[in-house]
Scaffold this motif. Structure first.
Motif, PDB file in Angstrom:
ATOM      1  N   UNK A 204      -0.508  16.404   2.051  1.00 49.50           N
ATOM      2  CA  UNK A 204      -0.725  16.121   3.462  1.00 49.50           C
ATOM      3  C   UNK A 204       0.115  14.913   3.891  1.00 49.50           C
ATOM      4  N   UNK A 205       0.705  14.995   5.065  1.00 50.26           N
ATOM      5  CA  UNK A 205       1.430  13.857   5.646  1.00 50.26           C
ATOM      6  C   UNK A 205       0.525  13.208   6.684  1.00 50.26           C
ATOM      7  N   UNK A 206       0.071  11.992   6.401  1.00 47.48           N
ATOM      8  CA  UNK A 206      -0.832  11.304   7.319  1.00 47.48           C
ATOM      9  C   UNK A 206      -0.033  10.535   8.369  1.00 47.48           C
ATOM     10  N   UNK A 207      -0.643  10.354   9.528  1.00 45.11           N
ATOM     11  CA  UNK A 207       0.011   9.654  10.648  1.00 45.11           C
ATOM     12  C   UNK A 207      -0.923   8.592  11.217  1.00 45.11           C
ATOM     13  N   UNK A 208      -0.430   7.379  11.309  1.00 40.80           N
ATOM     14  CA  UNK A 208      -1.158   6.286  11.950  1.00 40.80           C
ATOM     15  C   UNK A 208      -2.499   5.999  11.267  1.00 40.80           C
ATOM     16  N   UNK A 209      -2.542   6.118   9.960  1.00 33.03           N
ATOM     17  CA  UNK A 209      -3.742   5.807   9.197  1.00 33.03           C
ATOM     18  C   UNK A 209      -3.619   4.406   8.618  1.00 33.03           C
ATOM     19  N   UNK A 210      -4.759   3.726   8.444  1.00 32.45           N
ATOM     20  CA  UNK A 210      -4.734   2.349   7.962  1.00 32.45           C
ATOM     21  C   UNK A 210      -3.987   2.173   6.634  1.00 32.45           C
ATOM     22  N   UNK A 211      -4.191   3.020   5.610  1.00 32.47           N
ATOM     23  CA  UNK A 211      -3.473   2.820   4.345  1.00 32.47           C
ATOM     24  C   UNK A 211      -1.952   2.816   4.503  1.00 32.47           C
ATOM     25  N   UNK A 212      -1.441   3.475   5.557  1.00 33.27           N
ATOM     26  CA  UNK A 212       0.005   3.481   5.785  1.00 33.27           C
ATOM     27  C   UNK A 212       0.544   2.113   6.173  1.00 33.27           C
ATOM     28  N   UNK A 213      -0.355   1.209   6.587  1.00 38.30           N
ATOM     29  CA  UNK A 213       0.065  -0.136   6.997  1.00 38.30           C
ATOM     30  C   UNK A 213      -0.104  -1.174   5.889  1.00 38.30           C
ATOM     31  N   UNK A 214      -0.732  -0.788   4.786  1.00 42.04           N
ATOM     32  CA  UNK A 214      -1.060  -1.783   3.758  1.00 42.04           C
ATOM     33  C   UNK A 214       0.161  -2.353   3.056  1.00 42.04           C
ATOM     34  N   UNK A 215       1.310  -1.732   3.246  1.00 39.41           N
ATOM     35  CA  UNK A 215       2.541  -2.254   2.640  1.00 39.41           C
ATOM     36  C   UNK A 215       3.042  -3.502   3.352  1.00 39.41           C
ATOM     37  N   UNK A 216       2.485  -3.797   4.540  1.00 39.30           N
ATOM     38  CA  UNK A 216       2.941  -4.952   5.326  1.00 39.30           C
ATOM     39  C   UNK A 216       2.382  -6.233   4.725  1.00 39.30           C
ATOM     40  N   UNK A 217       3.240  -7.241   4.570  1.00 43.65           N
ATOM     41  CA  UNK A 217       2.821  -8.528   4.026  1.00 43.65           C
ATOM     42  C   UNK A 217       1.902  -9.260   4.982  1.00 43.65           C
ATOM     43  N   UNK A 218       0.904  -9.972   4.429  1.00 39.89           N
ATOM     44  CA  UNK A 218      -0.042 -10.763   5.225  1.00 39.89           C
ATOM     45  C   UNK A 218      -0.748  -9.925   6.297  1.00 39.89           C
ATOM     46  N   UNK A 219      -1.025  -8.666   5.971  1.00 35.98           N
ATOM     47  CA  UNK A 219      -1.656  -7.778   6.934  1.00 35.98           C
ATOM     48  C   UNK A 219      -3.014  -8.292   7.421  1.00 35.98           C
ATOM     49  N   UNK A 220      -3.915  -8.773   6.526  1.00 38.40           N
ATOM     50  CA  UNK A 220      -5.215  -9.262   7.011  1.00 38.40           C
ATOM     51  C   UNK A 220      -5.091 -10.384   8.040  1.00 38.40           C
ATOM     52  N   UNK A 221      -4.191 -11.334   7.778  1.00 41.38           N
ATOM     53  CA  UNK A 221      -4.011 -12.461   8.706  1.00 41.38           C
ATOM     54  C   UNK A 221      -3.486 -11.963  10.051  1.00 41.38           C
ATOM     55  N   UNK A 222      -2.527 -11.049  10.005  1.00 41.79           N
ATOM     56  CA  UNK A 222      -1.954 -10.488  11.233  1.00 41.79           C
ATOM     57  C   UNK A 222      -3.007  -9.757  12.061  1.00 41.79           C
ATOM     58  N   UNK A 223      -3.833  -8.949  11.393  1.00 38.18           N
ATOM     59  CA  UNK A 223      -4.834  -8.164  12.118  1.00 38.18           C
ATOM     60  C   UNK A 223      -5.963  -9.028  12.660  1.00 38.18           C
TER      61      UNK A 223
END
Length: 368
Positions: free
Chosen positions: A177-196
């Protein structure tokens, strides 16, 4: 390039470790399409009606109507993107339409979210100025100045959302399956918790505080006015102000609060430790539900127009009366007791009624 490769490698390893993130697709592929279909239909019709009322009166706009018109545009654009989301969820979290279209849908989603929050905040401040500080800050309610404010809001919204175009929105799962706009797809971003967490505080925290302050001050002012002048309660101005603020508060509580609180608590946990697959799966489920609630704002925004825009309120009431009248006529026509004798008696009653009302009608005309 090496950093990006390392991040992608880390993300892929994490995603392989958690294979249960979409185990709820068995019920989600039915529930979510139904909900988004309803949101799409109700939201589009409600906002289309608002646009139908507002468009002919563009030259007679006031500040409240102008803010509402911007909300209408945002909601209609968002509603047009929902059929693709319905397809995505119906396919069990599978997006076959490519990265570019996924980014476009994500952009419309976040534009609607931030535009909704910002313009509802503007509406609350506008009502606050109209009732509490009508003389001192009246210039901020002049249509020409409100147009500049609306442009500034759109600029801020675009600044908040355009960076999303640089982020990957899709991800191919182990299941194919190809997921779109799901949270795990963003986890590669550095400092994600602070940004969010920062995004939640700026995009939700400040508007909520602003709205609550406006609401509290407005209610206090109206209470003082009601004590000093009994005629204040009879004026539509006070009821309109309370109606707009209550509708805005309702939309914030029902739509925006669950999503942002959910996001905030998970990011706070993520800063303390690395959540396991079970926690991440539960967060995924809660996100799908709270995002669905947040998208309800396009259905609930017409309630704001109902209180804020006099023309919209009249149009809705007129349509409702017409619908009730048509339904009643249909029931009378299809009633098994509607025999020729009953119809004749009904006609006789109406004729007698008109005869009795004639002198009164003439008297009213004479009075005028």
């Amino acid at each position: 390039m090496a950093t990006i490769t390392a991040l992608n490698s880390t993300f892929n390893n994490d995603s392989l470790a958690c294979t249960n993130l979409y185990d709820h697709r068995s019920w989600a592929h039915i529930f979510l399409p139904i909900m988004y279909s309803l949101i799409c239909i109700v939201g589009f019709l409600g906002n289309a009606l608002a646009l139908h009322v507002i468009w002919p009166n563009l030259k007679k706009m006031n500040s409240t109507t102008l803010y509402s018109a911007n909300l209408v545009v945002s909601d209609i654009l968002f509603s047009l993107s929902l059929p693709l989301r319905v397809v995505y969820y119906a396919k069990g979290f599978h997006w076959p339409m490519g990265e570019g279209l996924c980014k476009a849908i994500a952009l419309l989603f976040y534009i609607n979210m931030y535009a909704g929050v910002n313009f509802m905040t503007c509406l609350s401040v506008d009502r606050f100025i109209a009732v509490v500080l009508p003389l001192r800050f009246s210039r901020f309610r002049k249509v020409q100045n409100v147009k500049y404010i609306c442009v500034a809001v759109w600029v801020v919204v675009l600044m908040q959302t355009l960076p999303l175009l640089s982020m990957p929105m899709t991800n191919v799962e182990e299941s194919g399956h190809t997921t779109c706009m799901e949270y795990p797809n963003f986890e590669k971003i550095e400092n994600l918790p602070v940004m969010l967490i920062g995004a939640v505080l700026l995009g939700y925290g400040i508007p909520v505080i602003t709205i609550l302050v406006c609401y509290s001050a407005l209610c206090y002012k109206l209470r003082l006015l009601a004590k000093s002048n009994k005629l204040t309660e009879k004026s539509g101005r006070s009821r309109k102000a309370i109606g707009v603020i209550c509708a805005v508060i309702l939309v914030f509580v029902v739509c925006y609060s669950p999503y942002h609180v959910d996001l905030l608590q998970y990011m706070a946990r993520k800063l303390q430790y690395k959540p396991d697959c079970s926690e991440l799966h539960n967060f995924q489920i809660s996100l799908h539900i709270t995002v669905c609630l947040m998208n309800l704002n396009s259905c609930l925004d017409p309630f704001i127009y109902f209180f804020a825009c006099k023309g919209y309120k009249k149009k809705v009431l007129k349509l409702l009366k017409k619908q009730v009248s048509m339904s009643f006529s249909s029931v009378v026509r299809t009633s098994p007791e509607g025999s020729s004798k009953d119809v004749f008696a009904s006609e006789k009653f109406h004729m007698n009624n008109r005869t009795c009302q004639k002198p009164r009608s003439s008297m009213l005309v004479d009075d005028e």
